[in-house]
Design a protein around this motif. Structure first.
Motif, short mmCIF file in Angstrom:
data_model
loop_
_atom_site.label_atom_id
_atom_site.label_comp_id
_atom_site.label_asym_id
_atom_site.label_seq_id
_atom_site.Cartn_x
_atom_site.Cartn_y
_atom_site.Cartn_z
N GLY A 47 50.21 28.35 29.77
CA GLY A 47 51.66 28.07 29.19
C GLY A 47 52.90 28.87 29.46
N PHE A 48 52.63 30.28 29.64
CA PHE A 48 53.48 31.27 30.00
C PHE A 48 53.94 30.85 31.37
CE2 PHE A 48 54.38 35.55 32.07
CZ PHE A 48 55.60 35.65 31.63
N SER A 73 57.79 29.44 32.12
CA SER A 73 58.73 30.22 32.94
C SER A 73 59.46 29.29 34.08
CB SER A 73 58.19 31.52 33.47
OG SER A 73 57.76 32.40 32.39
N THR A 74 58.54 28.61 34.68
CA THR A 74 58.91 27.73 35.59
C THR A 74 60.00 26.66 35.43
OG1 THR A 74 56.61 28.01 36.80
CG2 THR A 74 58.10 26.27 37.62
N GLY A 75 59.94 26.08 34.14
CA GLY A 75 60.83 25.11 33.54
C GLY A 75 61.94 25.96 33.37
N ARG A 76 62.13 27.02 32.88
CA ARG A 76 63.39 27.78 32.60
C ARG A 76 64.13 27.94 33.89
NH1 ARG A 76 60.20 30.61 28.73
NH2 ARG A 76 60.15 32.35 30.28
N ALA A 79 53.62 23.43 29.65
CA ALA A 79 53.70 24.37 28.65
C ALA A 79 53.32 23.78 27.28
CB ALA A 79 55.09 25.04 28.51
N VAL A 80 53.81 22.85 26.88
CA VAL A 80 53.41 22.21 25.40
C VAL A 80 52.01 22.00 25.48
CG1 VAL A 80 53.79 20.00 24.05
CG2 VAL A 80 55.67 21.63 24.88
N LYS A 101 55.24 28.42 20.10
CA LYS A 101 55.62 28.22 21.49
C LYS A 101 55.77 26.54 21.70
CE LYS A 101 55.48 32.30 22.96
NZ LYS A 101 56.72 33.14 23.51
N VAL A 102 54.58 25.94 21.15
CA VAL A 102 54.95 24.24 21.41
C VAL A 102 56.02 23.66 20.92
CG1 VAL A 102 53.90 22.02 20.56
CG2 VAL A 102 52.26 23.85 21.20
N ALA A 103 56.50 24.16 19.45
CA ALA A 103 57.68 23.67 19.12
C ALA A 103 58.85 24.46 19.95
CB ALA A 103 57.98 24.36 17.69
#
Length: 500
Positions: free
Chosen positions: A410-411, A415-418, A436-437, A448-450
């Motif tokens: 997820g991390f 990070s890739t999404g950001r 990530a979700v 983190k999901v939220a």
């Protein structure tokens, strides 16, 4: 406390506004030889398990002049308003028997809850390694309840986390699911809790009754425990290298000092913890136990690090690295040093330590630790708007995909999404946030999901896809309600009302 470090180039912190961000037009022309070399390294052999980005030498930038250890107690630590000196009062004062029946009161002080929680853990003979995890959460509560305005959300969250550990142990022991501790905590949350610590404020109607002698079980268990019982380091957050498991020292005196020091550290008594660790260091020298000595240096570094005494922390981590032959310990010590430099915005030493952490993680086949460090490297380059950030994210994802560590997965994805958002690639960002979700859901991390449902919804809002944004925010709302994070819940509600 400021770091006395070499002055080097620092990463530019740019406010990350929503919407597209222009890529650097002169990116290819401005790449330095060092950056190009690092990209080639990532492309060349990054897919292998044993990544070797740098030689196994201690990186430079150790230009630190730590003061004497005892001086840390002469000034308050910046991360805690109480200076980290709050004591843990496990023994509440006795309650005198009431002469006449009293009307039932729903008021209960947090001090009584903490005492009963610790007694519960003792009564069920909680193993040392689990007790250390429990004490870690309780020490965070201790630091809060002694503040003028305790953070109720953090207190409740940490109590729930600690209760889940005890219930897990009970379930394993009985070979059937148990939520007895968690249910007890939930029942307490329905009462009028005074979160300002006062050990003299005891409501006898809420006292937990234990059979006589039951709280001695832990002592008996310790005396008969196998000397090979592992001591496990549990990271404070998921973006840490995998847990390091080491054997308890064979020497009984050293073992006792080590465990006592760890408990003092978890009880938020740094001065006593370091003093006891120093005694343990002397004993380790006497019996020639260099591996335990290395572990002690690392633990001391953690204490300094947690109280923002960064030069001392760096020195202790460095001594841990020089003393051990355990690549797992070296992996985590280099990572901890990298984080200190990273937080101080000292990019060159941060990268060097992250690279060495990746290298040692490869030698110990610690794929999650490698992925974590590679993602941190990617974040640094992303903050500088360097395209090669995606090389490191890609390698991190390849490595962590071979593990079952959902939190690190997820991390990496988050990070890739950001990074994709910063580079103006919303479709790729949405894919990464979706991953990530998925992984944080598997890891049972509702906060983190939220958060990443909200991140995805914000992209939809930017592109005027209000129906999709509303659907994502509804999902975020569902998970946020499981966290008791009122700020996040209000933020989501505000967004929903704006697009209603």
């Amino acid at each position: 406390m400021g770091l006395n470090l070499t002055n080097i180039n620092q990463r530019p912190y740019i406010k990350d506004g929503r919407g597209s961000v222009k890529k650097k037009q002169d990116e290819d022309a401005s790449k330095s030889a060092a950056q190009t070399e690092r990209e080639e390294q990532a492309k060349g052999d990054a897919r292998s398990r044993g990544l070797s980005y740098v030689e196994h030498e201690a990186p430079k930038y150790q230009e630190i002049k730590p003061e004497q250890w005892q001086q840390m107690y002469t000034r308050p630590a910046s991360r805690q308003s109480d200076g980290g000196a709050a004591a843990s009062h496990e023994q509440a004062k006795p309650v005198h028997a009431a002469g006449t029946p009293q009307t039932r009161s729903s008021n209960i002080n947090i001090a009584q809850i903490l005492k009963d929680f610790r007694n519960t853990a003792s009564a069920i003979a909680t193993p040392d390694d689990l007790m250390e995890e429990v004490n870690g959460y309780l020490s965070l509560i201790d630091s809060q309840v002694r503040k003028d305005n305790p953070n109720v959300k953090l207190i409740k969250s940490n109590l729930k986390n600690a209760s889940s550990i005890l219930d897990g142990f009970i379930s394993t022991t009985l070979n059937k699911d148990s939520k007895v501790v968690e249910n007890w905590v939930d029942a307490l949350f329905l009462q009028q809790i005074d979160f300002k610590y006062n050990e003299e404020d005891i409501n006898p109607q809420f006292l937990v009754k234990f059979p006589e002698g039951s709280t001695d079980k832990t002592k008996k268990t310790k005396e008969t425990a196998d000397e090979q019982t592992p001591v496990t380091e549990t990271p404070a957050v998921e973006e840490q290298p995998e847990q390091i498991t080491v054997k308890i020292p064979q020497d009984k005196e050293l073992k006792s000092l080590f465990i006592q020091s760890k408990k003092l550290a978890y009880a938020n008594e740094p001065k006593k913890a370091i003093e006891t660790f120093q005694k343990a260091l002397q004993r380790a020298d006497e019996v020639g136990d260099t591996e335990t000595k290395s572990k002690i240096y690392y633990e001391i570094g953690q204490i300094y690090d947690n109280h923002d005494h960064l030069p001392q922390a760096l020195k202790s981590y460095d001594l841990s690295i020089k003393t051990t032959s355990d690549n797992n310990v070296k992996t985590k010590a280099h990572y901890s040093m990298a984080q200190i430099y990273d937080d101080a915005n000292k990019i060159e030493p941060a990268l060097d330590h992250y690279f060495v952490s990746v290298s040692y993680g490869g030698e110990s086949d610690n794929l999650a630790a490698q992925s974590t460090s590679l993602t941190r490297i990617g974040n640094i380059f992303s903050d500088m708007y360097e395209q090669n950030a995606f090389e490191y994210f890609g390698v991190a994802n390849d490595l962590v995909s071979e593990t079952d560590n959902a939190k690190v997965k997820g991390f990496v994805a988050a990070s890739t999404g950001r990074a994709y958002e910063k580079f103006g690639e919303p479709q790729e960002a949405l894919k990464s946030y979706s991953n990530a979700v998925k992984n944080y859901t598997e890891a049972e991390s509702p906060l983190k999901v939220a958060q990443y449902y909200v991140s995805a919804a914000d992209i939809m809002i930017d592109y005027n896809s209000m129906d999709k944004a509303r659907g994502l925010l509804k999902k975020a709302q569902k998970f946020a309600q499981k966290t008791e994070d009122s700020n996040l819940i209000n933020e989501i509600n505000d967004r929903l009302s704006q697009i209603a």
